[in-house]
Design a protein around this motif. Sequence first.
Motif, mmCIF file in Angstrom:
data_model
loop_
_atom_site.group_PDB
_atom_site.id
_atom_site.type_symbol
_atom_site.label_atom_id
_atom_site.label_comp_id
_atom_site.label_asym_id
_atom_site.label_seq_id
_atom_site.Cartn_x
_atom_site.Cartn_y
_atom_site.Cartn_z
ATOM 1 N N TYR A 188 0.844 -1.185 0.000
ATOM 2 C CA TYR A 188 0.000 0.000 0.000
ATOM 3 C C TYR A 188 0.883 1.239 0.000
ATOM 4 O O TYR A 188 1.854 1.305 0.763
ATOM 5 N N LYS A 216 -0.146 -11.414 1.313
ATOM 6 C CA LYS A 216 -1.373 -11.459 0.521
ATOM 7 C C LYS A 216 -2.413 -12.394 1.129
ATOM 8 O O LYS A 216 -3.613 -12.090 1.111
ATOM 9 N N TRP A 234 -4.022 -10.445 3.757
ATOM 10 C CA TRP A 234 -4.822 -9.380 3.129
ATOM 11 C C TRP A 234 -6.124 -9.931 2.555
ATOM 12 O O TRP A 234 -7.168 -9.286 2.629
ATOM 13 N N ASP A 235 -6.068 -11.142 1.990
ATOM 14 C CA ASP A 235 -7.264 -11.750 1.394
ATOM 15 C C ASP A 235 -8.400 -11.886 2.397
ATOM 16 O O ASP A 235 -9.583 -11.864 2.038
ATOM 17 N N MET A 285 -8.757 -9.861 5.090
ATOM 18 C CA MET A 285 -8.973 -8.597 5.789
ATOM 19 C C MET A 285 -10.275 -7.951 5.354
ATOM 20 O O MET A 285 -10.788 -8.211 4.260
ATOM 21 N N ASP A 286 -10.776 -7.071 6.206
ATOM 22 C CA ASP A 286 -11.864 -6.173 5.829
ATOM 23 C C ASP A 286 -11.224 -4.991 5.114
ATOM 24 O O ASP A 286 -10.719 -4.072 5.739
ATOM 25 N N HIS A 287 -11.200 -5.024 3.789
ATOM 26 C CA HIS A 287 -10.490 -4.001 3.025
ATOM 27 C C HIS A 287 -11.066 -2.606 3.268
ATOM 28 O O HIS A 287 -10.343 -1.612 3.182
ATOM 29 N N ILE A 340 -9.287 -0.477 5.718
ATOM 30 C CA ILE A 340 -8.059 0.171 5.259
ATOM 31 C C ILE A 340 -8.395 1.370 4.373
ATOM 32 O O ILE A 340 -7.863 2.469 4.563
ATOM 33 N N GLU A 341 -9.283 1.138 3.439
ATOM 34 C CA GLU A 341 -9.583 2.163 2.437
ATOM 35 C C GLU A 341 -10.319 3.362 3.009
ATOM 36 O O GLU A 341 -10.324 4.445 2.418
#
Length: 278
Positions: free
Chosen positions: A8, A47, A50-51, A53-55, A58-59
């Motif tokens: 990121y 990764k 990350w797969d 994760m609750d994206h 982060i976003e």
Amino acid sequence: MSQAYIEYNFKVVPRQPATDILIATLGELGFESFVETETGVLAYVVKTVWDNMDHASIETLKYPDFTISSTFKEIKEQNWNAVWESNFEPILVDNRCVVRAPFHDTYDTEFDIVIEPKMSFGTGHHETTFMMLRYILKEEVIGRSVLDMGSGTGVLAILTALKRARTIDAIDIDHWCYLNARENAKRNKCEHINIREGDATLLNNSTFDLIFANINRNILLKDIPIYASSLTPGGHLFLSGFYEEDLDQIIARCKQEGLTYINHLEQKKWIAAKFKIS
């Protein structure tokens, strides 16, 4: 086996103290490594982690006084060397210790530590690692038993070995850190360090004269009782990985476990603190 990472690229305005706060938040989400840039920070997460994760967490990172934006891409493990080599400069600590990469020239200092961090935390660049290195330089280490908890690259354990600690244990919960610490210990001819993979439950009935734990506030608060019970009489506990505003809570938790606050170091609002078992 090679692992893919997600990189990121966070743009942060203003950079400080927002970048430090962001790094601490991302560390709790599962990110493993960080490289500060002129505009913010590069953050890396496996990764497979990350797969799951609750994206959105982060976003949609938002702070009332900061502006944060990000992009991300997949990066293969073998590309990591190029990433950190372009950012990793030698670190000089109190004119006595240099932490450098294998491709840097040697330094005429009392302690010359060579670290290849790969995806592990702990090159001396981050304020918490730097302050812990300062504490080790000031401490009488020769002949004493040492624990480096949350050891990352193993740099703290390596410095205590170079200062002739009697025994050294280095523990990290992350498998990649475990492997990297082993590599770095060998590179610095400190293969007698007992490097283990796991958390504070590995301590069992082990005791140490000096414990260094550079993790994060929540884990420290949970594990302080284990550290206290693992100190020899008169032993010292060094804690870092938390902010100035957390110090009172850390001191209070240590007091509950019979630990006396001695002093602390501060750098860019990060804290490293020293305690003694009563």
